[in-house]
Design a protein around this motif. Structure first.
Motif, PDB file in Angstrom:
ATOM      1  N   ASP A  45      33.247 108.766  20.871  1.00  0.00           N
ATOM      2  CA  ASP A  45      32.330 107.626  20.961  1.00  0.00           C
ATOM      3  C   ASP A  45      33.005 106.336  20.504  1.00  0.00           C
ATOM      4  O   ASP A  45      32.831 105.279  21.124  1.00  0.00           O
ATOM      5  CB  ASP A  45      31.077 107.879  20.118  1.00  0.00           C
ATOM      6  N   ARG A  46      33.793 106.419  19.425  1.00  0.00           N
ATOM      7  CA  ARG A  46      34.520 105.239  18.929  1.00  0.00           C
ATOM      8  C   ARG A  46      35.517 104.741  19.972  1.00  0.00           C
ATOM      9  O   ARG A  46      35.624 103.544  20.232  1.00  0.00           O
ATOM     10  CB  ARG A  46      35.228 105.581  17.614  1.00  0.00           C
ATOM     11  N   ALA A  52      33.716 102.974  22.940  1.00  0.00           N
ATOM     12  CA  ALA A  52      33.375 101.582  22.623  1.00  0.00           C
ATOM     13  C   ALA A  52      34.618 100.699  22.657  1.00  0.00           C
ATOM     14  O   ALA A  52      34.581  99.570  23.160  1.00  0.00           O
ATOM     15  CB  ALA A  52      32.701 101.507  21.248  1.00  0.00           C
ATOM     16  N   GLU A  85      35.629 100.157  26.345  1.00  0.00           N
ATOM     17  CA  GLU A  85      34.703  99.214  26.997  1.00  0.00           C
ATOM     18  C   GLU A  85      35.074  97.776  26.642  1.00  0.00           C
ATOM     19  O   GLU A  85      35.172  96.908  27.507  1.00  0.00           O
ATOM     20  CB  GLU A  85      33.252  99.495  26.574  1.00  0.00           C
ATOM     21  N   ALA A  86      35.273  97.524  25.353  1.00  0.00           N
ATOM     22  CA  ALA A  86      35.598  96.171  24.896  1.00  0.00           C
ATOM     23  C   ALA A  86      36.976  95.733  25.394  1.00  0.00           C
ATOM     24  O   ALA A  86      37.177  94.567  25.751  1.00  0.00           O
ATOM     25  CB  ALA A  86      35.537  96.111  23.364  1.00  0.00           C
TER      26      ALA A  86
END
Length: 147
Positions: A129-130, A133, A136-137
């Protein structure tokens, strides 16, 4: 007992030709412009031998003053459609030494390119999950650069 490994996939349509998007991943000077999840986090390319089997090593300058380092080697380079590489954090990162894999597909979509990035062999869902993110960024920054 077999460990359960996790993965995450991020898809993004970048409004640029496939060759341009592929090359943004393949040149050290290009990566230093966008390959981090925030403009406040900078990337220094310490090593970049862009060929199958070649090694890379990056150091990030984080806003908290830390400087995590990661590296790996390029597994597959198939211009301009596919790039895969290992992804291994170094000490003192709590996940240091755990090899994961990143596969990036570049699909032509008219004058744009769909980027499909899969980060696999991750040992825990919270780490997946980290990374999701973060990817995505990071792709947000590539999209900005392409404008």
């Amino acid at each position: 007992m077999t460990a359960i490994l996790h993965s995450t996939t991020v898809r993004r349509l970048i409004h640029a030709k496939r060759d341009w998007v592929f090359h943004a991943f393949t040149r050290a000077e290009a990566l230093e412009q966008w390959f981090s999840p925030s403009p406040e986090i900078t990337l220094d390319v310490l090593q970049f031998d862009f060929r199958a089997g070649g090694q890379y090593r990056f150091r990030y300058a984080m806003t908290d003053g830390s400087n995590p380092v990661l590296g790996g080697h390029f597994e597959c380079i198939d211009p301009p459609s596919l790039l895969s590489f290992t992804w291994i954090w170094e000490e003192p990162d709590p996940h240091a030494g755990i090899p994961t894999r990143v596969r990036v597909e570049f699909r032509e979509d008219g004058s744009s390119t769909e980027v499909i990035l899969t980060h696999s062999q991750i040992p825990a869902q919270e780490i997946a999950d980290r990374h999701a993110a973060g990817w995505e960024a990071t792709l947000d920054r590539l999209e900005e650069l392409a404008k």
